[in-house]
Every structure is written in structure tokens, then in C-alpha cells.
Design a protein around this motif. Structure first.
Motif, PDB file in Angstrom:
ATOM      1  N   UNK A 138     -28.747  -0.590   7.003  1.00  0.00           N
ATOM      2  CA  UNK A 138     -27.984   0.571   7.438  1.00  0.00           C
ATOM      3  C   UNK A 138     -26.932   0.869   6.382  1.00  0.00           C
ATOM      4  N   UNK A 139     -27.000   2.082   5.828  1.00  0.00           N
ATOM      5  CA  UNK A 139     -26.034   2.506   4.809  1.00  0.00           C
ATOM      6  C   UNK A 139     -24.941   3.307   5.500  1.00  0.00           C
TER       7      UNK A 139
ATOM      8  N   UNK B  56     -20.913   1.225   2.212  1.00  0.00           N
ATOM      9  CA  UNK B  56     -21.147  -0.131   2.702  1.00  0.00           C
ATOM     10  C   UNK B  56     -22.586  -0.233   3.179  1.00  0.00           C
ATOM     11  N   UNK B  57     -23.099  -1.461   3.214  1.00  0.00           N
ATOM     12  CA  UNK B  57     -24.445  -1.666   3.727  1.00  0.00           C
ATOM     13  C   UNK B  57     -24.452  -2.852   4.687  1.00  0.00           C
TER      14      UNK B  57
ATOM     15  N   UNK C 239     -27.780   4.171  -2.755  1.00  0.00           N
ATOM     16  CA  UNK C 239     -26.326   4.279  -2.709  1.00  0.00           C
ATOM     17  C   UNK C 239     -25.864   5.683  -3.119  1.00  0.00           C
ATOM     18  N   UNK C 240     -26.424   6.185  -4.215  1.00  0.00           N
ATOM     19  CA  UNK C 240     -26.049   7.511  -4.690  1.00  0.00           C
ATOM     20  C   UNK C 240     -26.482   8.595  -3.691  1.00  0.00           C
ATOM     21  N   UNK C 241     -27.670   8.418  -3.086  1.00  0.00           N
ATOM     22  CA  UNK C 241     -28.145   9.394  -2.098  1.00  0.00           C
ATOM     23  C   UNK C 241     -27.262   9.388  -0.853  1.00  0.00           C
TER      24      UNK C 241
ATOM     25  N   UNK D 222     -24.023  -7.349   0.431  1.00  0.00           N
ATOM     26  CA  UNK D 222     -23.631  -6.801  -0.875  1.00  0.00           C
ATOM     27  C   UNK D 222     -24.894  -6.332  -1.602  1.00  0.00           C
ATOM     28  N   UNK D 223     -24.706  -5.585  -2.684  1.00  0.00           N
ATOM     29  CA  UNK D 223     -25.851  -5.140  -3.488  1.00  0.00           C
ATOM     30  C   UNK D 223     -26.633  -6.332  -4.021  1.00  0.00           C
ATOM     31  N   UNK D 224     -25.906  -7.389  -4.400  1.00  0.00           N
ATOM     32  CA  UNK D 224     -26.572  -8.563  -4.959  1.00  0.00           C
ATOM     33  C   UNK D 224     -27.490  -9.225  -3.921  1.00  0.00           C
TER      34      UNK D 224
END
Length: 1012
Positions: free
Chosen positions: A684-685, A714-715, A753-755, A728-730
Motif C-alpha cells: 500500500x503506497x 510511505x509504503x 513512488x513517482x507515480x 522501506x524501499x530496501x
């Protein structure tokens, strides 16, 4: 640009296309077919096997572009210019060197022309040059014939026509054809009997040929009855034996019936008959059954000896002989005027006229290059009309002058060109064919709905824009209520005999029961005749409807999303015919006309079902359930499914029209929509503009109301057992998820993330005119199982965001009002439901804007028109109206200033674009005399461009007139100005930025993969 073009082809993709193209079977099929959709579907499948995901339209567009570019370079080489070159020239030269040389004629869209004139080559060139055995090898190779290519356009040989007439002469077949209004099953039977003769024709081709022959016969028969012996046709005697008696009966009956009526009623009957002609209203071909205009052609005289010879052959032919007889080569000439301008039949081929004793013969092989085949793209169909576009069309249609022109014209190309021009002034780029097709579809859907509801006690079918079309066709003025709500009311009428009598007064050249020969071009009827007919029509409508009960059922429904071209989504074209019409029923998933497969997934508030009839799609069915705290609190809220479905459909439509890739296809019912089948990424973004909710708990010390610039991303990993932990992205990259064959790596994470940020900003900007603050947003992404790309999926409804009217948290309208309830009572649930309804009503307003704006392009000379047309086309992509004017600041400064004053006086915000070559005085003069924005866009020449540009750059003090050399850049400059107050324009700009960034990111990924 052809549909399907635009997406950049990498070098590896082009090489794969060339490798498939170079195969002799493919080359032979491409060179020898009239309709090549099936071939390019096959090529697209072959490319998929090579790891290249392209649909058939993209393959065809690239094929044409490569062919055109090759011929341009080849022509330059033959002219002595060896400096001109291109990539893959030698590969293309190996493929195309033996094909007929074509005249280089670029169309307006930049693609090579579809008509090719053979210049100094013959069909045997390949066998006489280069490889002498190629023709022999090609003949040994089994022919590749895609099934889709047989849908229409394939010439009927003499023996095939004889076999069709032989079956048609069967009394049983004749009785069925005369006594039925839905004839698909009959022609399936005819096609099956043709198979026994060894003739492979589908039912649509048989029906088309049947109608063509019938029309030709009646045209010739009518001419002969009038004393003209100049008209004749092949197989006239055979058709006369079948149709002669019935035609005379119909003619005598028609004469008796029509003799007492005024000519206006005769015209009205023609329109009615054209609507009520046979067709399966529930099938895809129902629209094509309406019209037979494609069959209109002038039939030239055939020699008597040829007719006698055909009669003898037909009488003596047997099934075995028909199968074994070699196909004759005929000479035909195509009459361009014979192609009707009012046909929508997608499976028809134009009628060729035979010319005997003239020099206008074209061999059949060469005629393929000149044969005009009306396809979906030719008629303007295929590209979805948004609701705003349809409203604009209906608004123009409601103009009294337009209605009178449509009523009195038999050839209406000029009328629809005028309609297209008016649409262009509103920023809607549609050609006249698309306008005519949409006009016909609206009329047909309206009348089909009336006819169906006439036979139903409880009408079930609904239609968008029924009220507006009904007002026009009943000759009533469009009231303000018709346009006040962005979602048109859905009106179901159950009346007696008001089916086609209340329709438009358009006159068709050909009807079902009264098929006449083509009539001379007639532009308009007299005003007195029109007014008299309107009066008669109104009186008849009131008489018929008097005493009958009208069942009015109004449902406020949001705008339906664009209908995807399923041929582009799915390799199997038969799926298109199986797609049912959208049913506005609240009983999904038990929808009567949509077959549901197994349940794919079920969540707290929705269910997902497979759709066997639509491969690659699923049905998203909402529930009347509201939850909070991972279903720790769960209640049933009546009507929530419809409310959530309305909200989701409107939001996805807004995003798709802006250019965001989503899984949404269309709304299916009040509580369900169809979406592309995706494998969901379990993340979930969340995008936040204001700190509130769980963020404050996880970040103590941050006060509620803190604003994030840029928005904070955030995710959260979807895991109900662990309360959806933050990742996290990692963590996401190291999880090495793989969905639908796509591994989630750094590139994919960056794209999501950009979308997420872009989607949030578009929705945030859209809510601002409603004085509502979008606090935060939660979305999910999936991987489309067909295209293998990441798209916005799942839903976006009132559970997905926080909305604060006027920025006041106490007025919140989102699901937080349910979360904050200390105790759930019926009264409290009603309050929550009212909040949800408030959002559903407001979300429809996001699809329109009150802001106005236009671009006025001033050109110094008509020679700059092509440059200005590019600006106009680019403006249309942003939905901005654009007007072109010609004026010279040097030769007529007074006229230039008068034009400026004309646009300043009406109060519509305007951006002027000055297009002037050589010494540009137009831009500086305009900039010095108006407070409106002015931008220079000079069309620079290769000879003096470096000197001429200084007249646009070096300006006197006090002038603010920027210069851009790109026509698209000038349109974007104007869009950025209007986007300040128009959220729809701003959304397109923001989406363009995102898509450009994504394309660069993906290109970089492919480059790195190749390097590694």
C-alpha cells in the motif's frame, strides 16, 4: 498518427520485426491482401515469442513507417543523393527491393499512403531478378491466412457468386429471408452450405454479398422499368428469377400506400425503415445491419454474350465443378463515388463497376492497391468518445440549423465537416467520419432502447444522454437541466408505437422495405416543408402517446470510462464479439448478460471474478460493507457498494483521461466495474500532504497539520496479521517479488513512488475547485498480465483518502468519520453514509471545469499553415480550443490590431501565438499592444533561419514575448498558463511529465541490461 503508434521501438524490437517480416510467407501475405489485420495479429504473436510485447496496431504502424522511410531514402539514392540514409536500410532493401516501387506520398499523419501506384515492375519481377527460384519456393510454401483477414474485403469470384445464388434460389431460404428480422442464423446456414462447395465464407460475408446483389438488382430493375436500357449487371436473369415477383408485389403495394401521403411522410418512412431493418440488437453487428449505403454504385453495361455465357455456366455447374473450376481473373474499376458517405457497416466491401469496351480496366492484382475498403478506422470508430466530447457533439447537434441540414440532406459529408470544425473550436479533435459515426450510434442506441422498452413491461436497458437525444429527436429545446449535471440521467421509456416516428428526419438513400436507386445530391429541404413536417410529426406523437403510461426511472450515474479497444488488449479478436453490452443493473455479479467465472479473490469490501468472455479482464464487485482497523470493526451499510463504485469509476476516468495508466476498463453496473486482470503487488503506497492519523503515532513530536513539501511517500506491506507494517524501499527491493513475469527491482520501485506522487498531486489539484483539501491518499499497483507493465489498480474510493472541506478536520467526509465513532448506531451509520454520498456527488464534478481558455494562432502568411496546424493539434491533446488567423503586422497592422481587439473583447482568456518567418514583426507588435500572453513560434527555414530568428529574440524594451521553435512547445506553453486555473489541463501536463520520466527510466533499465 495511426492508432497504436507513438511508443518508441528499441533497436532490438525493430530487428525482431524485420526478422519476421523477411519471411517469404509474411511478405507474400502483406503484398497480396486487402485487409491485413489478421497478418499483423500473427506478427504480434510471433514477436511475443521473441520477447517483444507489441500489439498488432503498433506492428502495422511501425511496418508502414519503416516502409515509407525506406522508400524516401531509396528515392533519394536513385536521384543521386547518397547522403541520405537510415537505420536498417540494407535489411529493408533485402526485403523490399523486389516489391513494386511506390510513389512517395506522405499522408497528413506522416505515414506512407495506403494507395500505391506500380511503376515499372510486374508481379514476376522477383522471379526475374535476384533469386530466380524465389517464386518457385514461395509457391511451395503453404500460404498463411489469418482468420481475421477473412472478415471482409476478399473479392467474390464468379463461381462463388453462382454458388451463393444457387443456395439463395432455394425456396426454403427465400421464405426465411422474407419472414425474419434477425437473419444471422440464416446466413450461418448459407455459409455452411457454401462450405460443401469448397467455398470458405463466413456469415457476414454472405450477408454482405446478398445485400450487394439485391441492391444492384433493384437499381438495374428500377432503371429498366423507367425505360433505360443502359444499365445492366451480371447474374441479372438469375436474380430476376428470385426477386422479380416479390419486387413487383412490393412496388405495387408501396405505390398504393404512398400515393395518398405527402412527400414528407414518405421521407419519414424511409428513416423509420432504416432503423427497423433486421439486426441482432444484442450483438456487435447490430449497428452494421442498419445501413446498406455501401452498396450504392453505378453499374455499367455488360455485353450480352458475357451474360449468356455466365447463364450457361451457372445452369450447367455442379458442386464438384464449382469446387474444381479455376478462379477467373476479372478486370474491375472502382468507382470512388459509389462508396456511401453514410455507412457504418464494418463488414462490407464496396461495389466495383465493370466497364466493357473502355480503357479503364485494372487487373485484379493491381486493383488491390486501389480498392477502397471501409474499415473501423475509416468510419472513425474505435477511438472512445469521452462524456465531455459527446456533450459537445449533442450541443452542436441541437442547433436548429444543423438539424435542418441533417434532415434535408442525402449526402451529409459537408455537414459533419462543419460539426467537426465546431468541435475543434472547443478543443475536440475529431474528423467528420468520427462525428458521423457517433451521431448514428447515438440515434441507433436511442431507437433500439425505445423499441426494446416497448415490448417490456419493466424496462431494463439504460442509455447515457437519453434526455438530451430525446429532446433533439422529439424536436424539443434542450433545457438547462439537460446540461446541469455532468452525469446524464438514464431514462427508460415504455410507450406504445413511438419507436421511430419521433426520430430524426434524416433521409437515407436506401431502406429495408423500399430500396431505391441512388438519388441526386440534395443539400436541404425548404423551410416551409420542414416546419410543416415538424407540425405533423408533433401532432402524431401526441396522438400516439396520449393515454399511454410513461415509466420514468432516473438514476444519477457517473460518466462511463472509455471503452478499450479489445483488439489491442487481446490477441483473440473473437473476444470482441462476445463482449456484452454494459447493463445498468444493481444485481451484479448475477448480471444476466455477463458470464462470470470463478472467484479470483475476495477482500473486506469487494470481490473479484474472472470473465471468461473477456480474456485478460476481471469484474470488481463492491460490497455493502464498511470496515476499520483491519476489519476489527465491520458493519453493513446499505448502498455503500454503489457509492464506492461511482467514486472509483469517476476517479479512474479522471486519471485515465489525464494519461495515467490504470487497470480500469469501464463501469459494468451500479456496483461493479471491469478492470484489466493484474497480479497485485502487496504494497500500500501512501502519499501525505498533511501529518495526521497513524503518522503522528509513529512520529511523536510532529504536530497534526504539519505540511510536507513535496508530499511524503510511505509504503506498507499488506499483512493483516501484523497490522500492515511499514516497509522501506530496501526491504521491497530485497524481497525480490515477481508478478506476471516482472521482477520488482529498483526501477519498478522508483516508478511506483513517482507515480504515487503524481496521482496524489492530480487529485489534490482536482479537489481544490471544490474547496476541499486532499490530506492523504492510499493506492495500490498491479502488473497487467497481458502487457506486463505496472498500472494503478484496485480501487480509489472514500476509504482511500482523507478529505477535509475548507481544510477543516471537523468537517471530514471520508471513512475517518466511521473510525472515530465511539459506538456504531443506525443514526451514526446514516451520518457516515451521507458523508460518502456527499463525496460521490462531488467527485463527478472533478470531471469538468468552469475555467475557459483558448489559443489564437496568428500566421503572417498562408504558407505557414502546416506549422500552425501542428500547434492546433498539440493544443487539442490538452483539451484547449485553438483558432487560426492570417494577418501581417508589416502589411496590415490595422487589421492585426483589429483581430487582437476582437479576442480581447469577449472576455475569454487567450494566449496568442505569433507564427511569422523572415522578419518577425507579428509577435512584438502583438506583445506591445495587449496584456494577454504572446509567444513567438517562427517557422525557420534552412537557408536564413539563423538570421531570421533574431527578429524574435532581440526585442525592444518593455516587451515580454518569449520564443519557442517547436510547435508542440508553443502549445505546452499555453497549456501551462491555462493549467494554473484549469485542473484538467494541469492534470494532462503532470501526467506527461510522469510518462516522460517513466520512459527514460525504462530505457535506462534496458540499456543497462544489454550492457550487462
Amino acid at each position: 498518427m495511426e492508432s497504436g503508434a507513438g511508443k518508441h521501438w528499441t533497436e532490438e524490437e525493430v530487428k525482431a520485426l524485420l526478422s519476421v517480416w523477411s519471411e517469404k510467407n509474411i511478405r507474400k501475405q502483406l503484398h497480396g491482401t486487402l485487409r491485413n489485420k489478421g497478418i499483423f495479429i500473427y506478427i504480434a504473436k510471433r514477436l511475443q515469442e521473441l520477447g517483444v510485447c507489441r500489439d498488432w496496431k503498433q506492428c502495422r504502424a511501425k511496418y508502414k513507417n519503416l516502409k515509407y522511410e525506406y522508400r524516401t531514402v531509396k528515392y533519394a539514392h536513385n536521384s543521386g543523393d547518397v547522403t541520405k540514409t537510415m537505420k536498417f536500410f540494407h535489411d529493408l532493401d533485402a526485403i523490399l527491393r523486389y516489391e513494386p516501387v511506390t510513389q512517395l506520398a506522405a499522408e497528413e499523419n506522416g505515414r506512407c499512403s495506403a494507395t500505391e501506384a506500380q511503376l515499372n515492375t510486374s508481379p514476376t519481377t522477383e522471379s526475374t531478378q535476384g533469386n530466380p527460384t524465389s517464386a518457385i519456393e514461395a509457391s511451395k510454401t503453404p500460404a498463411f491466412i489469418p482468420t481475421v483477414a477473412n472478415e471482409g474485403g476478399k473479392h467474390w469470384t464468379v463461381n462463388e457468386v453462382r454458388a451463393l445464388i444457387r443456395i439463395w434460389s432455394d425456396k426454403n431460404i427465400q421464405q426465411q429471408l422474407e419472414g425474419t428480422v434477425r437473419n444471422k442464423r440464416i446466413f450461418e446456414q448459407v455459409a455452411a452450405r457454401l462450405q460443401k462447395f469448397g467455398i470458405d465464407r463466413d456469415w457476414k460475408q454472405c450477408r454482405t454479398k446478398y445485400k450487394n446483389l439485391k441492391h444492384e438488382y433493384k437499381s438495374v430493375k428500377s432503371a429498366q422499368d423507367s425505360g433505360s436500357t443502359s444499365k445492366s449487371m451480371k447474374f441479372f436473369n438469375e436474380l430476376d428469377a428470385i426477386l422479380g415477383h416479390s419486387t413487383m408485389e412490393q412496388a405495387s403495394k408501396s405505390d398504393n400506400d404512398e400515393s395518398e401521403r405527402p412527400p414528407e411522410w414518405t421521407e419519414a418512412k424511409s428513416e423509420k425503415d432504416s432503423i427497423e431493418m433486421p439486426g441482432d440488437t444484442g450483438e456487435e453487428d447490430s449497428v452494421s445491419n442498419m445501413s446498406e449505403d455501401l452498396r450504392v454504385a453505378d453499374i455499367k453495361k455488360v455485353s450480352d454474350s458475357e451474360i449468356i455465357e455466365d447463364e450457361g455456366d451457372f445452369a450447367n455447374s455442379t458442386p464438384a465443378a464449382l469446387e474444381a473450376t479455376q478462379i477467373k481473373k476479372e478486370t474491375i474499376d472502382i468507382d470512388d463515388d459509389s462508396i456511401s458517405t453514410t455507412s457504418e457497416d464494418r463488414s462490407c466491401t464496396p461495389v466495383a463497376k465493370r466497364m466493357v469496351g473502355t480503357d479503364n480496366h485494372i487487373p485484379l492484382e493491381e486493383a488491390q492497391n486501389h480498392f477502397k475498403v471501409i474499415t473501423v478506422n475509416d468510419t472513425g470508430a474505435g477511438k472512445h468518445w469521452s462524456d465531455n466530447e459527446v456533450r459537445a457533439l449533442i450541443n452542436i447537434w441541437s442547433d436548429e440549423k444543423i438539424q435542418q441540414m441533417l434532415e434535408g440532406a442525402t449526402r451529409n459529408k459537408e455537414i459533419f465537416e462543419e460539426i467537426a470544425r465546431r468541435l475543434m473550436k472547443r478543443g475536440i479533435d475529431r474528423d467528420w467520419k468520427q462525428c458521423r459515426t457517433k451521431y448514428k450510434n447515438l440515434k441507433y442506441e436511442y431507437r433500439a432502447l425505445q423499441k426494446e422498452n416497448e415490448h417490456l413491461g419493466n424496462p431494463r436497458r439504460k442509455m447515457r444522454f437519453y434526455d438530451e437525444v430525446d429532446c433533439i429527436l422529439r424536436r424539443q429545446p434542450l433545457g438547462p437541466s439537460s446540461w446541469g449535471c455532468e452525469s446524464s440521467s438514464l431514462l427508460s421509456v415504455s410507450v406504445g408505437d413511438v419507436t421511430a416516428n419521433t426520430g430524426s428526419l434524416s433521409i437515407k438513400r436506401k431502406t429495408w422495405n423500399d430500396e431505391v436507386s441512388p438519388v441526386p445530391l440534395k443539400k436541404s429541404a425548404s423551410e416551409n416543408t420542414i416546419l410543416h413536417f415538424q407540425k405533423l410529426l408533433t401532432e402524431r406523437v401526441h396522438t400516439v402517446t396520449e393515454g399511454k403510461k410513461l415509466l420514468l426511472e432516473r438514476l444519477c450515474k457517473q460518466e462511463e470510462m472509455q471503452d478499450l479497444n479489445r483488439t489491442q488488449l487481446y490477441a483473440d479478436p473473437s473476444a470482441i464479439q462476445q463482449v456484452p453490452a454494459p447493463a445498468a443493473t444493481a444485481m451484479a455479479p448475477a448480471a444476466s448478460d455477463l458470464k462470470l467465472g470463478k472467484k479470483v479473490n475476495e477482500g473486506k469490501t469487494k470481490e473479484v471474478y474472472e470473465l471468461p468472455d473477456i480474456p485478460g479482464c476481471v469484474l470488481m464487485q463492491s460490497k455493502d460493507q464498511i470496515t476499520a482497523g483491519n476489519a476489527a470493526r465491520k458493519d453493513r451499510m446499505e448502498g455503500k457498494a454503489a457509492i464506492s463504485n461511482t467514486t472509483t469509476s469517476c476517479v479512474f476516468q479522471l486519471l485515465q483521461e489525464a494519461g495515467i495508466k490504470t487497470a480500469f476498463v469501464r463501469k459494468q453496473s451500479d456496483t461493479a466495474f471491469i478492470a484489466a486482470h493484474c497480479e497485485m503487488i502487496p504494497i500500500e503506497w501512501v502519499c501525505r500532504r498533511i501529518a495526521t492519523g497513524s503518522f503522528l503515532k509513529r512520529n511523536p513530536g510532529v504536530k497534526e497539520g504539519y505540511k510536507f513539501y513535496p508530499p511524503k511517500i510511505e509504503m506498507f506491506y499488506k499483512d493483516d496479521a501484523n497490522n500492515d507494517p511499514q516497509w522501506s524501499e530496501e526491504q521491497l527491493i530485497e524481497a525480490k517479488f515477481c508478478f506476471a513475469g516482472l521482477t520488482i527491482g529498483q526501477t519498478e520501485v522508483d516508478i511506483m513512488a513517482r507515480s504515487t506522487q503524481a496521482i496524489f498531486e492530480i487529485l489534490e489539484k482536482s479537489w481544490q475547485p471544490q474547496n476541499c483539501t486532499l490530506v492523504d491518499l492510499k493506492i495500490e499497483f498491479g502488473v497487467n498480465i497481458l502487457t506486463k507493465e505496472i498500472v494503478l489498480a484496485d480501487v480509489i474510493d472514500n476509504d482511500s483518502w482523507r478529505l477535509w472541506p475548507s481544510g477543516d478536520r471537523s468537517q471530514q467526509k471520508d471513512k475517518q468519520s466511521y473510525r472515530d465513532l465511539k459506538e456504531v448506531t443506525p443514526e451514526a451509520l446514516q451520518m457516515v453514509k451521507r458523508n460518502f454520498e456527499w463525496v460521490a456527488e462531488r467527485v463527478e464534478l472533478l470531471l469538468k471545469t468552469k475555467s475557459q481558455g483558448r489559443v489564437v494562432v496568428l500566421m503572417g502568411s498562408p504558407s505557414d499553415l502546416s506549422h500552425c496546424e501542428k500547434i492546433k493539434k498539440a493544443c487539442a491533446t490538452f483539451g484547449i480550443p485553438c483558432e487560426l488567423r492570417v494577418t501581417s503586422a508589416h502589411k496590415g497592422p490595422d487589421e492585426t490590431l483589429r483581430i487582437k481587439a476582437e479576442y480581447e473583447g469577449d472576455g475569454i482568456p487567450t494566449v496568442f501565438v505569433a507564427v511569422a518567418g523572415r522578419s518577425n514583426g507579428l509577435g512584438p507588435v502583438m506583445s506591445g499592444n495587449t496584456a494577454y500572453p504572446v509567444v513567438n513560434c517562427p517557422p525557420l527555414s534552412a537557408d536564413w533561419g539563423t538570421q531570421d530568428v533574431w527578429s524574435s529574440l532581440r526585442l525592444p524594451s518593455g516587451l515580454g514575448c518569449p520564443t519557442t521553435l517547436s510547435p508542440e512547445g508553443a502549445a505546452q506553453f499555453a497549456a501551462q498558463i491555462f493549467g494554473l486555473n484549469n485542473h484538467l489541463v494541469w492534470a494532462k501536463l503532470r501526467s506527461n511529465m510522469l510518462n516522460t520520466w517513466i520512459s527514460l527510466k525504462q530505457a535506462d533499465k534496458k540499456l543497462r541490461e544489454c550492457t550487462l
